[in-house]
Design a protein around this motif. Structure first.
Motif, PDB file in Angstrom:
ATOM      1  N   VAL A 171      12.368  -8.069  -4.561  1.00 53.45           N
ATOM      2  CA  VAL A 171      12.896  -6.877  -5.316  1.00 53.45           C
ATOM      3  C   VAL A 171      12.157  -5.792  -4.964  1.00 53.45           C
ATOM      4  N   GLY A 172      11.011  -5.662  -4.403  1.00 51.69           N
ATOM      5  CA  GLY A 172      10.487  -4.269  -4.157  1.00 51.69           C
ATOM      6  C   GLY A 172      10.064  -3.739  -5.313  1.00 51.69           C
ATOM      7  N   THR A 173      10.564  -2.549  -5.512  1.00 55.24           N
ATOM      8  CA  THR A 173      10.205  -1.666  -6.790  1.00 55.24           C
ATOM      9  C   THR A 173      11.179  -1.753  -7.796  1.00 55.24           C
ATOM     10  N   GLY A 174      12.518  -2.506  -7.780  1.00 55.31           N
ATOM     11  CA  GLY A 174      13.379  -2.644  -8.663  1.00 55.31           C
ATOM     12  C   GLY A 174      14.640  -1.694  -8.446  1.00 55.31           C
ATOM     13  N   ARG A 175      14.359  -1.062  -7.504  1.00 49.91           N
ATOM     14  CA  ARG A 175      15.604  -0.121  -7.248  1.00 49.91           C
ATOM     15  C   ARG A 175      16.965  -0.519  -7.436  1.00 49.91           C
ATOM     16  N   PHE A 176      17.198  -1.827  -6.935  1.00 49.14           N
ATOM     17  CA  PHE A 176      18.550  -2.539  -6.938  1.00 49.14           C
ATOM     18  C   PHE A 176      18.713  -3.448  -8.279  1.00 49.14           C
ATOM     19  N   ALA A 177      17.712  -4.165  -8.587  1.00 52.81           N
ATOM     20  CA  ALA A 177      17.631  -5.083  -9.636  1.00 52.81           C
ATOM     21  C   ALA A 177      17.959  -4.391 -10.941  1.00 52.81           C
TER      22      ALA A 177
ATOM     23  N   THR B 105       0.819  -1.202   0.042  1.00 53.15           N
ATOM     24  CA  THR B 105      -0.049   0.080  -0.058  1.00 53.15           C
ATOM     25  C   THR B 105       0.832   1.160  -0.168  1.00 53.15           C
ATOM     26  N   LEU B 106       2.104   1.191   0.479  1.00 55.72           N
ATOM     27  CA  LEU B 106       2.933   2.335   0.605  1.00 55.72           C
ATOM     28  C   LEU B 106       4.202   2.025  -0.342  1.00 55.72           C
ATOM     29  N   SER B 107       4.075   1.536  -1.584  1.00 55.59           N
ATOM     30  CA  SER B 107       5.171   1.443  -2.641  1.00 55.59           C
ATOM     31  C   SER B 107       5.668   2.575  -2.857  1.00 55.59           C
ATOM     32  N   GLU B 108       4.777   3.765  -3.294  1.00 52.83           N
ATOM     33  CA  GLU B 108       5.320   4.991  -3.656  1.00 52.83           C
ATOM     34  C   GLU B 108       6.196   5.649  -2.666  1.00 52.83           C
ATOM     35  N   GLU B 109       5.573   5.545  -1.366  1.00 45.32           N
ATOM     36  CA  GLU B 109       6.379   6.173  -0.311  1.00 45.32           C
ATOM     37  C   GLU B 109       7.819   5.461  -0.304  1.00 45.32           C
TER      38      GLU B 109
END
Length: 217
Positions: free
Chosen positions: A52-58, A9-13
């Protein structure tokens, strides 16, 4: 994994944190690049970030696959050019020995079953594959602050932070051999000095500790 809800729900934050703490983020990225095997560039098509979350590292690291239980986060992963896979770390939807590299970035503190998680990472790796792990090191000065205030964060309230030593012990127990270790982020990420983000060997002083390991023979 634990605490899927805030990342859903807070993926943008969550994603915005990397923009507002870009100095720390760049230091973390550099630490991961430092411990990746030299042959990685030619083998990236069989590389997976778990959690992976939002792909910031991958994405910037060139990994082709990203697994996460949070659907909204995976949408951002897709937008960054990483193929999203919905699932959990304790039950990876990949056949044994099919991956050359698996990566965990500050994810082991969230899993329900650490032993099973590492066993699964070992199962899907090829015998000559690489496991890369980053933890928020509880034994560091900044890590102790994170531990003391974790209940104030929607993301870390349920986290069980590891020390670098504990992470290495768990990896060895799971059948891995430690090959390299490094650390960075020695100050509060919110106020970090761009000139004070060195990369050092070992772990224990930096918040962001990275470990490279390979399957034991």
């Amino acid at each position: 994994m634990v605490t899927v809800q805030p990342f859903e729900t807070l993926s943008e934050e969550y994603d915005d944190w990397f923009e507002t703490h870009d100095v720390a983020y760049c230091a973390e990225q550099a630490a991961l690049e430092r411990i990746f095997p030299e042959t990685f560039d030619s083998r990236h098509d069989r590389a997976l970030e778990i959690g992976v979350g939002t792909g910031r590292f991958a994405a910037p690291l060139g990994l082709s696959l990203g697994l996460d239980p949070a659907r909204n986060a995976l949408e951002r992963t897709r937008e960054r050019g990483v193929d999203p896979v919905r699932g959990i770390a304790e039950s990876l939807p990949f056949a044994a020995g099919t991956l050359d590299l698996t990566l965990f970035v500050t994810v082991l503190c969230f899993v329900d079953d650490l032993e099973t998680t590492l066993s699964e990472a070992r199962r899907v790796l090829a015998d000559d594959g690489t496991l890369a792990v980053a933890v928020l090191d509880r034994s560091s000065a900044v890590g102790q602050v994170y531990q003391e205030h974790k209940d104030e964060s929607p993301f870390y309230a349920d986290a069980e932070f590891l020390t670098g030593d504990a992470a290495c012990r768990e990896l060895e127990r799971a059948g891995f051999v430690i090959e390299d270790r490094a650390q960075t982020v020695f100050e509060d990420p919110a106020t970090i000095d761009p000139e004070a983000t060195p990369l050092r060997e070992g772990h224990g002083d930096g918040l962001f500790a990275v470990i490279r390991a390979s399957p034991a023979p």
